[in-house]
Design an enzyme around this catalytic site. Structure first.
Site, PDB file in Angstrom:
ATOM      1  N   GLY A   1      -0.836  -6.778   4.342  1.00  0.00           N
ATOM      2  CA  GLY A   1      -0.378  -6.310   5.640  1.00  0.00           C
ATOM      3  C   GLY A   1      -1.460  -6.268   6.695  1.00  0.00           C
ATOM      4  O   GLY A   1      -1.309  -5.592   7.714  1.00  0.00           O
TER       5      GLY A   1
ATOM      6  N   SER B   1       0.807  -1.229   0.000  1.00  0.00           N
ATOM      7  CA  SER B   1       0.000   0.000   0.000  1.00  0.00           C
ATOM      8  C   SER B   1       0.832   1.266   0.000  1.00  0.00           C
ATOM      9  O   SER B   1       0.347   2.337  -0.392  1.00  0.00           O
ATOM     10  CB  SER B   1      -0.901   0.004   1.226  1.00  0.00           C
ATOM     11  OG  SER B   1      -0.127   0.107   2.417  1.00  0.00           O
TER      12      SER B   1
ATOM     13  N   CYS C   1     -14.763  -3.600   0.139  1.00  0.00           N
ATOM     14  CA  CYS C   1     -13.495  -3.428  -0.567  1.00  0.00           C
ATOM     15  C   CYS C   1     -12.637  -4.675  -0.426  1.00  0.00           C
ATOM     16  O   CYS C   1     -12.026  -5.135  -1.402  1.00  0.00           O
ATOM     17  CB  CYS C   1     -12.761  -2.202  -0.038  1.00  0.00           C
ATOM     18  SG  CYS C   1     -11.168  -1.904  -0.852  1.00  0.00           S
TER      19      CYS C   1
ATOM     20  N   CYS D   1     -11.120   5.307   2.927  1.00  0.00           N
ATOM     21  CA  CYS D   1      -9.992   5.660   2.065  1.00  0.00           C
ATOM     22  C   CYS D   1     -10.298   6.816   1.122  1.00  0.00           C
ATOM     23  O   CYS D   1      -9.462   7.699   0.934  1.00  0.00           O
ATOM     24  CB  CYS D   1      -9.548   4.430   1.272  1.00  0.00           C
ATOM     25  SG  CYS D   1     -10.824   3.748   0.182  1.00  0.00           S
TER      26      CYS D   1
ATOM     27  N   ASP E   1       2.874  -1.258   7.425  1.00  0.00           N
ATOM     28  CA  ASP E   1       2.481  -2.641   7.670  1.00  0.00           C
ATOM     29  C   ASP E   1       2.819  -3.545   6.488  1.00  0.00           C
ATOM     30  O   ASP E   1       3.453  -4.589   6.659  1.00  0.00           O
ATOM     31  CB  ASP E   1       0.985  -2.713   7.986  1.00  0.00           C
ATOM     32  CG  ASP E   1       0.634  -2.083   9.317  1.00  0.00           C
ATOM     33  OD1 ASP E   1       1.479  -2.120  10.235  1.00  0.00           O
ATOM     34  OD2 ASP E   1      -0.479  -1.541   9.448  1.00  0.00           O
TER      35      ASP E   1
END
Length: 382
Positions: free
Chosen positions: A129, A18, A105, A201, A22
């Site tokens: 992650g 991402s 999502c 997001c 993480d």
């Protein structure tokens, strides 16, 4: 079967990277386990108004891959996200409900389109992650809570299909968050101190009402107390959720006591927001109804006759003991041992048997003896 970090030597793993700390540490752990790692960064939202961080996240992902010597691929799922997640998000708000797009999502994009793209890249396994764990129980894939109870994300993963979990690795499942930060710093990753992303997001840090008003027209209406008195005017039911205190613009009324006002329900048919003062019984639900249940594997045995399980009605909530009864059409009835505060239709009720996440369903209606005694119209329904 589910896979751990113990048997990855020579396996090709596609990691969802991402741009945050993480997934970057997940890359470290996969490499140390001997896996052949390819990183795949996805863009799910495109907006040039200054609030979207997609461009910055892609640059951070590139910096991590350069540091670790991992190839990076980039794929754009913005169209799929709008069609399968965002459209549902808006529809739920139109119905007066409070949706959680992260669950959809995960199911539709991260473990749907993203997974299929990873397979086309030659990935045998997918890794992310997320803070969660997988296992094989009685020959079937299972989803377990993470070791770090404060970061556990099984709530958001409950709708992911068992077949997807069977080829998924969660490298952070056994770690505590401070250990993740420490590993990132020790390996010199540029994102070791990057702030964790929070919230939805595509909204980011922008004002929620400003964002939603771009897609849904505001429909002002009355705010009423339990006795039917009109005590104010709301800006649109979509802007309010059960238990909300801020933004009601009620106060200083001579016909009310000196106590804060809270949202206790919505009457969508009359476009009315329902409120009450203090820690009112109208805020609490003894049980709920839910629909569109999804199970990791097959539904639990004995569901039709009633099962003793635990449930969460929101992320980070402690497990709540309850009895659930389900039917073949995906409808669920839940009765809690203790009343639950501010349960919101449109959110998910997620079921657990100890550390094992079994699945969940979308909350459609809450049940409360006090509301029903007051006339029934205070039920939190959509």
């Amino acid at each position: 079967m589910a896979h751990s970090l113990d048997n990855l030597a020579g396996r090709t793993v596609v990691l969802g990277l991402s741009g945050g700390v993480d997934s970057a540490v997940a890359a470290i752990l996969l490499k140390e386990a001997g896996a052949t790692v390819q990183a795949l960064h996805m863009t799910n939202w495109e907006d040039d108004d200054g609030y979207c961080t997609a461009a910055d996240d892609l640059q951070d992902a590139r910096a991590v891959c350069e540091r670790l010597g991992i190839p990076l691929h980039h794929v754009n799922f913005a169209r799929e996200y709008r069609e399968r997640v965002f459209a549902h998000f808006l529809d739920e708000y139109r119905r007066g409900r409070t949706p959680n797009p992260d669950v959809l999502c995960n199911r539709e994009i991260k473990f749907g389109e993203f997974r299929r793209h990873a397979e086309r890249l030659g990935g045998e396994l997918l890794a992310t992650g997320h803070y969660a764990r997988t296992a094989t129980i009685d020959g079937n894939p299972a989803l377990l809570k993470a070791a770090d109870a404060g970061k556990d994300q099984s709530y958001f993963l409950h709708a992911v299909a068992g077949e997807a979990l069977a080829t998924t690795i969660f490298p952070l499942g056994e770690l505590q968050k401070p250990d993740v930060r420490r590993l990132a710093h020790e390996h010199g990753l540029p994102v070791h101190d990057k702030k964790d992303s929070t919230g939805i997001c595509f909204i980011g840090e922008r004002p929620f009402r400003e964002f939603l008003s771009r897609f849904l027209p505001a429909q002002p209406g009355p705010i009423r107390a339990p006795d039917g008195r009109e005590v104010g005017t709301h800006e649109g039911l979509m802007y309010y959720t059960p238990g909300q205190r801020q933004g009601l613009a009620i106060g200083g009324r001579r016909d009310a006591r000196d106590a804060p006002w809270y949202v206790v329900g919505k009457d969508v048919a009359s476009n009315t927001l329902l409120v009450d003062q203090g820690d009112t019984p109208l805020l609490y639900s003894d049980g709920l109804h839910a629909e569109d249940a999804t199970w990791i594997g097959r539904p639990p045995d004995g569901l039709a006759d009633g099962l003793r399980l635990s449930a969460k009605v929101r992320y980070r909530q402690a497990d709540q003991p309850c009895t659930i009864v389900g039917s073949d059409d995906g409808r669920i009835r839940v009765r809690f041992d203790a009343p639950q505060r501010a349960v919101a239709p449109g959110q998910y009720v997620v079921f657990y048997d100890g550390d094992r996440c079994l699945g969940g369903a979308t909350i459609t209606e809450t049940r409360n003896a006090a509301r029903e005694a007051a006339g029934g119209h205070h039920a939190l329904t959509a």
